[in-house]
Design an enzyme around this catalytic site. Structure first.
Site, PDB file in Angstrom:
ATOM      1  N   ASP A  16       2.531  13.910  -2.476  1.00  0.00           N
ATOM      2  CA  ASP A  16       2.177  12.442  -3.269  1.00  0.00           C
ATOM      3  C   ASP A  16       0.697  12.999  -4.688  1.00  0.00           C
ATOM      4  O   ASP A  16       0.192  14.097  -4.181  1.00  0.00           O
ATOM      5  CB  ASP A  16       1.095  11.412  -2.280  1.00  0.00           C
ATOM      6  CG  ASP A  16       0.800  10.104  -3.016  1.00  0.00           C
ATOM      7  OD1 ASP A  16       1.245   9.963  -3.806  1.00  0.00           O
ATOM      8  OD2 ASP A  16       0.084  10.800  -2.875  1.00  0.00           O
ATOM      9  N   ASP A  18      -1.456  11.020  -6.375  1.00  0.00           N
ATOM     10  CA  ASP A  18      -2.794   9.707  -6.195  1.00  0.00           C
ATOM     11  C   ASP A  18      -3.622   9.927  -5.032  1.00  0.00           C
ATOM     12  O   ASP A  18      -2.293   9.317  -4.393  1.00  0.00           O
ATOM     13  CB  ASP A  18      -2.508   8.357  -6.845  1.00  0.00           C
ATOM     14  CG  ASP A  18      -2.541   8.958  -8.376  1.00  0.00           C
ATOM     15  OD1 ASP A  18      -3.147   9.210  -8.904  1.00  0.00           O
ATOM     16  OD2 ASP A  18      -1.711   8.004  -8.732  1.00  0.00           O
ATOM     17  N   ASN A  50       4.900   7.605  -6.977  1.00  0.00           N
ATOM     18  CA  ASN A  50       5.264   6.511  -6.999  1.00  0.00           C
ATOM     19  C   ASN A  50       4.582   6.044  -8.265  1.00  0.00           C
ATOM     20  O   ASN A  50       5.008   4.185  -8.713  1.00  0.00           O
ATOM     21  CB  ASN A  50       4.686   5.133  -5.314  1.00  0.00           C
ATOM     22  CG  ASN A  50       6.267   5.288  -4.559  1.00  0.00           C
ATOM     23  OD1 ASN A  50       7.166   5.325  -4.881  1.00  0.00           O
ATOM     24  ND2 ASN A  50       5.657   4.181  -3.351  1.00  0.00           N
ATOM     25  N   LYS A 190       9.034   5.926  -3.343  1.00  0.00           N
ATOM     26  CA  LYS A 190       8.635   5.913  -1.292  1.00  0.00           C
ATOM     27  C   LYS A 190       8.522   4.398  -1.030  1.00  0.00           C
ATOM     28  O   LYS A 190       7.829   3.260  -1.554  1.00  0.00           O
ATOM     29  CB  LYS A 190       7.575   6.639  -1.853  1.00  0.00           C
ATOM     30  CG  LYS A 190       7.660   8.008  -2.068  1.00  0.00           C
ATOM     31  CD  LYS A 190       6.272   9.286  -1.973  1.00  0.00           C
ATOM     32  CE  LYS A 190       4.802   8.788  -3.152  1.00  0.00           C
ATOM     33  NZ  LYS A 190       4.033   9.407  -3.174  1.00  0.00           N
ATOM     34  N   ASP A 215      -1.000  10.473   1.495  1.00  0.00           N
ATOM     35  CA  ASP A 215      -2.728   9.885   1.067  1.00  0.00           C
ATOM     36  C   ASP A 215      -2.192   7.822   2.451  1.00  0.00           C
ATOM     37  O   ASP A 215      -3.517   7.474   2.693  1.00  0.00           O
ATOM     38  CB  ASP A 215      -3.647   9.192   0.372  1.00  0.00           C
ATOM     39  CG  ASP A 215      -3.376   8.479  -0.326  1.00  0.00           C
ATOM     40  OD1 ASP A 215      -1.832   8.559  -0.965  1.00  0.00           O
ATOM     41  OD2 ASP A 215      -4.372   7.626  -1.395  1.00  0.00           O
TER      42      ASP A 215
END
Length: 275
Positions: A16, A18, A50, A190, A215
């Site tokens: 991922d 961010d 995302n 996701k 995260d």
């Protein structure tokens, strides 16, 4: 909890962005070192985000601006996943898009027709929109009440940034669902299996040889579980240990930062109590 041996055995690692690789304009601890070590070991590295406000090329430029050697084709966005879904399932779709320029660009890249008139639309596709307003809410709900299908690019209600949390796609989708009485039939990003399949096809790997690192429990870790990837949760973004303890989604690894995976021993990694 798994150990370093099982971590190193994987062939591909998906990250991922961010809250995992960066936060705002700041690289998170250990990110550069870990990515460099994986590349040097000949591993496949990808980035699964995302975001719907940046294209893969935008993300690539941002990562390179932070000093990372990343190619655009290593990045998959939720907007691209939504466009891929329509190209596969409804190539003749006429889309009313609630989102920003990056979402329109991804739909255009897949030759998906974008319309402005609600009654023309066969689908409403929703992404994060920092200019979301009453007129867009009305247009989307009118299209849906007239029979269009609702597609959400992702379920994220907020996006973590330095010192703040920005309303994200899930918040706009919820407003549109409330106004129209129509629920989203598809979540393209996701944690959908569709998104995982897009990423796995691009990497040329099977899920059992891959690790998803992120995260968020409800998107990153659920994506890994749904597709059969191993999963690693990093506590630098959205999720907390309290949420892990209270939830039903258990990652294979939980680390305070990505620095843990460049440590020399398991003892230095797994020092976080779960119970």
């Amino acid at each position: 909890m798994r150990g370093l041996t099982e971590w190193n055995d994987a062939e591909a690692y998906f990250f991922d962005l961010d809250g995992t690789i960066f936060l705002g304009g700041r690289l998170l601890p250990g990110a550069a070192e870990l990515l460099r070590s994986l590349e040097e070991a000949g591993k496949t590295v990808g980035f699964l985000t995302n975001t719907t406000t940046q294209t893969a090329a935008d993300c690539g430029r941002r990562l390179r601006g932070l000093g990372l050697a990343v190619r655009d084709e290593q990045v998959v966005t939720a907007a691209a996943a939504a466009a891929a879904y329509l190209a596969e399932q409804a190539p003749q779709a006429r889309v009313l898009a609630v989102g920003e320029e990056a979402l329109i660009a991804e739909l255009d890249a897949r030759n998906i027709r974008v319309v402005r008139t609600p009654l023309e639309a066969t689908h409403v596709v929703v992404g994060m929109d920092r200019r979301f307003d009453y007129a867009k809410l009305h247009a989307a709900s009118r299209a849906l009440r007239s029979g269009a299908e609702l597609i959400a690019c992702n379920p994220d209600t907020f996006c973590p940034v330095e010192g703040d949390e920005l309303p994200d796609t899930g918040a706009m989708t919820a407003a549109i669902e409330a106004a129209s009485g129509v629920r989203a039939s598809v979540v393209a990003g996701k944690p959908s299996l569709h998104y995982a399949q897009v990423a796995l096809r691009r990497a040329g790997k099977t899920a059992d040889r891959c690790v998803m690192v992120g995260d968020r429990l409800e998107t990153d870790i659920r994506l890994g579980h749904a597709s059969g990837m191993r999963t690693a949760l990093v506590l630098t973004g959205a999720a907390t240990l309290e949420e892990v303890r209270a939830g039903t989604v258990m990652p294979d690894w939980i680390v305070p930062t990505l620095e843990a995976f460049t440590k020399p021993s398991d003892e230095e990694i797994f020092n976080i109590p779960i119970t």
